[in-house]
Write a protein that holds these residues in place. Structure first.
Motif, PDB file in Angstrom:
ATOM      1  N   ALA A  89       8.655   9.727  -0.636  1.00 53.88           N
ATOM      2  CA  ALA A  89       8.665   8.588  -0.273  1.00 53.88           C
ATOM      3  C   ALA A  89       9.872   8.240  -0.721  1.00 53.88           C
ATOM      4  O   ALA A  89      10.527   8.772  -1.293  1.00 53.88           O
TER       5      ALA A  89
ATOM      6  N   TYR B  16       0.864   9.354   7.884  1.00 50.81           N
ATOM      7  CA  TYR B  16       0.729   8.162   7.057  1.00 50.81           C
ATOM      8  C   TYR B  16       2.014   7.880   6.282  1.00 50.81           C
ATOM      9  O   TYR B  16       2.429   6.726   6.134  1.00 50.81           O
TER      10      TYR B  16
ATOM     11  N   ARG C 166       4.254   6.079   8.655  1.00 48.80           N
ATOM     12  CA  ARG C 166       3.758   4.725   8.911  1.00 48.80           C
ATOM     13  C   ARG C 166       3.929   3.820   7.687  1.00 48.80           C
ATOM     14  O   ARG C 166       4.185   2.623   7.818  1.00 48.80           O
ATOM     15  N   TYR C 167       3.783   4.368   6.502  1.00 49.76           N
ATOM     16  CA  TYR C 167       3.904   3.593   5.270  1.00 49.76           C
ATOM     17  C   TYR C 167       5.282   2.958   5.152  1.00 49.76           C
ATOM     18  O   TYR C 167       5.418   1.819   4.687  1.00 49.76           O
ATOM     19  N   TYR C 168       6.306   3.694   5.567  1.00 53.34           N
ATOM     20  CA  TYR C 168       7.681   3.198   5.427  1.00 53.34           C
ATOM     21  C   TYR C 168       8.259   2.606   6.709  1.00 53.34           C
ATOM     22  O   TYR C 168       9.407   2.171   6.722  1.00 53.34           O
TER      23      TYR C 168
ATOM     24  N   CYS D 172       0.031  -0.406   8.209  1.00 56.06           N
ATOM     25  CA  CYS D 172      -0.660   0.878   8.339  1.00 56.06           C
ATOM     26  C   CYS D 172      -1.996   0.933   7.609  1.00 56.06           C
ATOM     27  O   CYS D 172      -2.709   1.938   7.702  1.00 56.06           O
ATOM     28  N   ASP D 173      -2.387  -0.111   6.887  1.00 59.99           N
ATOM     29  CA  ASP D 173      -3.619  -0.048   6.105  1.00 59.99           C
ATOM     30  C   ASP D 173      -4.852   0.170   6.975  1.00 59.99           C
ATOM     31  O   ASP D 173      -5.735   0.962   6.643  1.00 59.99           O
TER      32      ASP D 173
ATOM     33  N   PHE E 166      -4.862   3.698   8.243  1.00 63.23           N
ATOM     34  CA  PHE E 166      -5.202   4.604   7.148  1.00 63.23           C
ATOM     35  C   PHE E 166      -6.707   4.586   6.875  1.00 63.23           C
ATOM     36  O   PHE E 166      -7.356   5.639   6.809  1.00 63.23           O
TER      37      PHE E 166
ATOM     38  N   ARG F 187      -1.693   7.565  -1.518  1.00 63.27           N
ATOM     39  CA  ARG F 187      -1.380   6.151  -1.273  1.00 63.27           C
ATOM     40  C   ARG F 187      -0.918   5.486  -2.574  1.00 63.27           C
ATOM     41  O   ARG F 187       0.084   4.751  -2.590  1.00 63.27           O
TER      42      ARG F 187
ATOM     43  N   LEU G  87       2.638   6.660  -3.572  1.00 61.57           N
ATOM     44  CA  LEU G  87       3.695   5.949  -2.855  1.00 61.57           C
ATOM     45  C   LEU G  87       3.859   4.534  -3.379  1.00 61.57           C
ATOM     46  O   LEU G  87       4.981   4.043  -3.570  1.00 61.57           O
ATOM     47  N   ALA G  88       2.744   3.869  -3.612  1.00 56.32           N
ATOM     48  CA  ALA G  88       2.791   2.489  -4.092  1.00 56.32           C
ATOM     49  C   ALA G  88       3.443   2.408  -5.465  1.00 56.32           C
ATOM     50  O   ALA G  88       4.221   1.478  -5.746  1.00 56.32           O
TER      51      ALA G  88
ATOM     52  N   SER H  20       7.219   2.833  -4.943  1.00 58.91           N
ATOM     53  CA  SER H  20       7.787   1.674  -4.245  1.00 58.91           C
ATOM     54  C   SER H  20       7.858   0.464  -5.169  1.00 58.91           C
ATOM     55  O   SER H  20       8.829  -0.294  -5.159  1.00 58.91           O
TER      56      SER H  20
END
Length: 229
Positions: A9, A75, A78-80, A110-111, A114, A133, A136-137, A140
């Motif tokens: 990520a 995912y 999509r997350y970014y 994207c939630d 997901f 998930r 990544l969080a 970030s």
């Protein structure tokens, strides 16, 4: 940047990518970019971008089903995919590279995708997905602690044709300078090719361990910044 262990990520920058592949470990076309094959990242690019991520990092999820492996890598894209103005790709007869980036306050959509997708997988696979998930969080959040409203974060940055990653990075910096953006930020973990960013003017701002993935050791992770204006 970018953008790590299976996932970056933030930039996925891996030192062990196959030769000719770059990653970081990312949207409106300039007239002078048309001849370079650079264009805005679009909804239609999500699946091929996920395929690119799968092609490079699927081995990191060894032991899971192929459908779940592909789900995780889509995912990641999509997350970014949060701000099309700052997300670009190189398309010269196919997706050769992409860079997804966004501002501090950008929120992805994207939630729902997901959560809906998770329903088709086993309990153990759902557990792994939730850990990714959170992984990544965590990274970030570490980046956004340094950002202001006038900064941009490179989230996911990948290429499979030599030189295309450099073109996307140059293009993003040009756009950000035009917009008056102060800094570019990204994160990279111990599996990433950190020297790529250091050679391109990024400085390390912080270092921490991310242990959100229970089946892997905690990963040494860095936050990088490049001043633009």
């Amino acid at each position: 940047m970018g953008s790590s262990n299976r996932l970056n990520a933030g930039a996925e920058f891996r030192s062990y990518l196959p030769e000719g592949q770059e990653s970081a470990v990312c949207r409106y076309r300039y007239a002078d970019c048309a001849g370079m094959g650079i264009r805005q990242f679009t909804e239609q690019d999500i699946v091929p971008a996920g395929q690119m991520a799968y092609d490079v990092w699927s081995y990191e999820l060894d032991g899971v089903g192929d459908a779940f492996n592909r789900f995780i890598h889509e995912y990641l894209v999509r997350y970014y995919d949060v701000n099309r103005h700052y997300s670009w790709c190189v398309d010269e007869g196919g997706l050769d590279a992409f860079l997804l980036a966004g501002c501090k306050t950008d929120v992805g959509s994207c939630d729902t995708w997901f959560s809906h997708g998770l329903s088709g997988f086993s309990r153990e696979e759902r557990k792994i997905a939730l850990q990714y998930r959170d992984y990544l969080a965590r990274n970030s959040h570490a980046v956004r602690r340094f950002m202001t409203g006038n900064d941009v974060q490179m989230g996911l940055f990948m290429s499979r044709v030599s030189g295309t990653g450099r073109r996307l990075l140059d293009n993003l910096e040009q756009l950000c300078r035009k917009d008056g953006i102060s800094n570019l930020y990204l994160w990279a973990d111990a599996t990433c090719h950190v020297s790529y960013y250091e050679k391109n003017g990024f400085e390390m701002m912080a270092r921490f361990e991310n242990g959100m993935l229970s089946d892997k050791p905690a990963l040494d992770t860095c936050v990088f910044r490049k001043r633009l204006n």
